[in-house]
Design a protein around this motif. Structure first.
Motif, short mmCIF file in Angstrom:
data_model
loop_
_atom_site.label_atom_id
_atom_site.label_comp_id
_atom_site.label_asym_id
_atom_site.label_seq_id
_atom_site.Cartn_x
_atom_site.Cartn_y
_atom_site.Cartn_z
N HIS A 88 -6.41 1.47 -9.04
CA HIS A 88 -5.77 2.35 -8.07
C HIS A 88 -5.48 3.71 -8.68
O HIS A 88 -5.68 3.92 -9.87
N ILE A 89 -4.98 4.63 -7.85
CA ILE A 89 -4.58 5.95 -8.33
C ILE A 89 -3.07 6.08 -8.35
O ILE A 89 -2.51 6.78 -9.19
N TYR A 90 -2.41 5.38 -7.45
CA TYR A 90 -1.02 5.71 -7.19
C TYR A 90 -0.22 4.41 -6.99
O TYR A 90 -0.55 3.61 -6.12
N LEU A 91 0.80 4.21 -7.82
CA LEU A 91 1.71 3.07 -7.65
C LEU A 91 3.13 3.59 -7.46
O LEU A 91 3.52 4.58 -8.09
N GLY A 92 3.89 2.90 -6.61
CA GLY A 92 5.24 3.37 -6.33
C GLY A 92 6.28 2.28 -6.43
O GLY A 92 5.99 1.10 -6.26
N PHE A 93 7.49 2.67 -6.79
CA PHE A 93 8.68 1.84 -6.70
C PHE A 93 8.53 0.52 -7.48
O PHE A 93 8.00 0.54 -8.58
N ILE B 28 -0.32 2.81 -3.50
CA ILE B 28 -0.36 3.79 -2.43
C ILE B 28 -1.79 4.32 -2.34
O ILE B 28 -2.40 4.64 -3.35
N GLY B 29 -2.33 4.35 -1.14
CA GLY B 29 -3.70 4.81 -0.94
C GLY B 29 -3.75 6.20 -0.35
O GLY B 29 -2.79 6.96 -0.46
N ASP B 30 -4.88 6.53 0.28
CA ASP B 30 -5.05 7.89 0.79
C ASP B 30 -4.36 8.12 2.14
O ASP B 30 -4.04 9.25 2.48
N SER B 31 -4.17 7.04 2.91
CA SER B 31 -3.72 7.21 4.30
C SER B 31 -2.42 8.01 4.46
O SER B 31 -2.32 8.84 5.35
N PRO B 32 -1.40 7.77 3.61
CA PRO B 32 -0.16 8.52 3.81
C PRO B 32 -0.20 9.91 3.16
O PRO B 32 0.75 10.66 3.30
#
Lengths: 318, 328
Positions: free
Chosen positions: A117-122, B226-230
């Protein structure tokens, strides 16, 4: 051609009257971080390593709003976010909602390198941090007395605003309150290019004082607060919501790519036209070793250096 | 004044070529139904921002596509949804991630835009905001379908991330075959799988554009992903010139800032809408990244483009053009 580096410690309504005890430590930190970056570049570290290294230093310094020294949410907690991007490969990583990770920027690098993935949160990002064995501390480590005070002021200001019934006062947005004016909307960031034209950008922040729990700003969003490609690397700071709307970091690159503008022209146009006055500042370097650090706020904590010997540390317009 | 309303809907790009016919028919039926809801709303002079929200709510509420009910499951078997919405005039926007109990994520994104000082709220904070705003909440179970439980099982047996409507396939006749250095997930290039986000773009008769995108994300994704959609500029963008919603490999869409770039090449290179979409599909997807884009312009044009096997889509304009399609 040649290497270049630029870094910032946030743009905003920094009063010219900023007392020396608040100005000097920040200038010292900028100087220290710039030196670390220059040393790393001249010892031929990759720009990706350089921006991570420099942002780690900025995070560790409590005078800026990232890592230790992050501003507090409305619940008095810290939620940090960060983003890193490599220009040539356009690989990137981002994190949000961190509460115990000492260096958010290094976790974003691990997201880029060790996940699909590119983005992980919380919670998921925190769990990943533990899995990777990256340094974590108790959440209280990040909270400084100064920021507890800031939150208190922001909340009081907010209460005052709610108490007022005049329609004019109602229009005052919570995020426009600046109880003490300096580094309220601060963020730290670094961009670098080596003499081969490899570029990288990194940005890290604690967000906005008195922000809602769960709020994500521009910093971790590729194309908003952070962007790098084969032409340039950009790190932005200011009012997150305006920077997201203006896709600030990507637009600097897009203007170079699609309109053939120089780095300086592109950055000046974005800061001048894409975001309302008082909302944004950015640092950027190009593949050919140019540097620019425009802002439309009162000031921006910033520093830069290039291979041909230019070096600068500044807060306001010169 | 604009030159007429227009609307485009998508239900994801990268459709399994072997998707059973009855599934194809079901998908087309849903898109037709949502398209006519959107068209009626535009004929009644609803602003574009209301229309895209309305249509995406319908798509979320139907379990067929990967958003709202019917969302893909995380590695833990839960649902974490995300969405964003953007209004062309003023470029106002709202986004949400990590929702587990909000029935219609797109409407919460709209509330973030209108009722919070922020643009983007996520996870527990977003859920708390939802409760305070009084939006409809349901148990996480509501979003989980038997079909998706089966898909997750399949993905976990292959120890891989799986998008909806796709089964692991190591054959070379896949979207990922052209990747020079494919990102390998447990022996499988990640791009052999295709996602199924939903989105809607519309322009009203005033020439105002809006865009909305909603998704459950990747099957078997890490919690917190978190993906591209938001992300404004990646999955969703709207400005004065156009409204854009993207779907496909989230990570490629983020790197390419696809949605903003459609608008940016119109703005900075003077390209027309379809030209802009084609340019972005061709030039802005790196390493064989697969994606689909839908767009409308303020002049009432519609456009779509994709570089994978198909995209569930429906298009309609005021001057009578109407199309519901999956393949090229």
């Amino acid at each position: 051609m040649g290497w270049a580096i630029a870094l910032h410690g946030g743009a905003g309504d920094i009063p010219h009257s900023l007392p020396p005890e608040r100005r000097l430590p920040r200038e010292a930190c900028l100087r220290h971080c710039l030196q670390i970056g220059v040393d790393a570049l001249t010892s031929r570290k990759s720009p990706l390593d350089v921006v991570e290294l420099v942002v780690r230093e900025l995070e560790n310094n409590p005078h800026f709003n990232a890592g230790r020294g992050s501003v507090l949410t409305t619940s008095g907690t810290v939620e940090m976010e960060a983003c890193i991007m490599d220009g040539k490969s356009m690989r990137c990583g981002a994190v949000s909602g961190l509460t115990t990770v000492v260096n958010a920027i290094s976790l974003s690098r691990l997201v880029m390198e060790k996940t699909p993935h590119i983005y992980l949160g919380f919670k998921g990002a925190e769990a990943f941090a533990r899995e990777q064995g990256i340094e974590t501390v108790d959440a209280s480590h990040f909270i400084t007395q100064e920021n507890v005070e800031r939150l208190k002021q922001a909340k009081e200001a907010n209460r005052v605003q709610v108490d007022y019934t005049q329609p004019v006062e109602k229009d005052v947005k919570r995020d426009e309150l600046k109880p003490d004016g300096d580094s309220q909307i601060g963020t730290v960031g670094c961009v670098a290019v080596d003499s081969e034209g490899n570029l990288a950008a990194a940005t890290s922040t604690g967000g906005l004082v008195n922000k809602m729990v769960g709020r994500i700003g521009d910093t971790p969003i590729i194309g908003a607060g952070t962007y790098a490609n084969s032409l340039c690397a950009v790190s932005a700071t200011g009012k997150g919501e305006a920077i997201i709307r203006g896709t600030v970091a990507r637009d600097v690159a897009a203007l170079m790519e699609f309109k053939g503008m120089s780095l300086q022209e592109a950055a000046a146009l974005v800061v001048g036209d894409r975001v309302p006055k008082g909302h944004v500042g950015l640092v950027a370097v190009s593949a050919t070793g140019e540097v620019t650090m425009p802002f439309n706020t009162t000031g921006m904590f910033r520093a830069c250096a290039t291979e041909d010997g230019h070096s600068e540390i500044a807060i306001w317009d010169s | 004044m604009g030159r007429g309303w227009a609307i485009v809907i998508h239900g994801g790009a990268g459709v399994d070529p072997n998707l059973p016919l009855h599934h194809q028919e079901e998908a087309k039926k849903l898109i037709s139904r949502c398209l006519s809801i959107g068209v009626s709303a535009l004929r009644c002079s609803l602003p574009a921002i209301d229309v895209v929200e309305l249509v995406v709510r319908e798509l979320e509420s139907d379990p067929l596509f990967n958003s709202g009910r019917g969302s893909a499951l995380t590695e833990k078997g839960t649902v974490e949804m995300e969405a964003s919405i953007m209004d062309g005039p003023g470029r106002r926007c709202g986004a949400v991630s990590g929702l587990t109990t909000v029935k219609n994520p797109i409407s919460l994104a709209r509330l973030v835009m209108e009722k919070s000082p922020h643009s983007y709220l996520a996870f527990a904070g977003a859920e708390e905001f939802a409760r305070r705003q009084g939006v409809e909440m349901v148990e996480n179970e509501y979003f989980i379908t038997e079909l998706n439980k089966g898909m997750l099982k399949l993905a976990q047996e292959a120890n891989s991330i799986l998008f909806d409507y796709r089964v692991p396939n190591t054959g070379s006749e896949t979207c990922g075959a052209s990747m020079e250095k494919p990102l390998i997930m447990n022996g499988l290039p990640i791009s052999v799988y295709a996602p199924e986000t939903v989105g809607c773009v519309a322009v009203d008769s005033q020439g105002q554009c809006a865009a909305a995108t909603s998704t459950g994300g990747l099957m078997n994704k890490m919690t917190g992903r978190i993906g591209d959609s938001p992300l404004i500029g990646s999955g969703t963008y709207a400005g004065n010139l156009c409204g854009v919603s993207c779907t496909g490999e989230g990570e490629a869409i983020i790197r390419g800032t696809l949605a903003r770039d459609v608008a940016a090449v119109m703005e900075y290179k003077g390209l027309g809408l379809q030209e802009a979409v084609d340019f972005v599909v061709k030039e802005r997807l790196d390493n064989g990244g697969k994606a689909g884009i839908i767009a409308v312009s303020r002049d009432g044009e519609v456009a779509c483009g994709f570089n994978c096997t198909g995209m569930f889509r429906g298009l309609a304009t005021e001057d009578g053009f109407l199309e519901v399609a999956i393949w090229d």
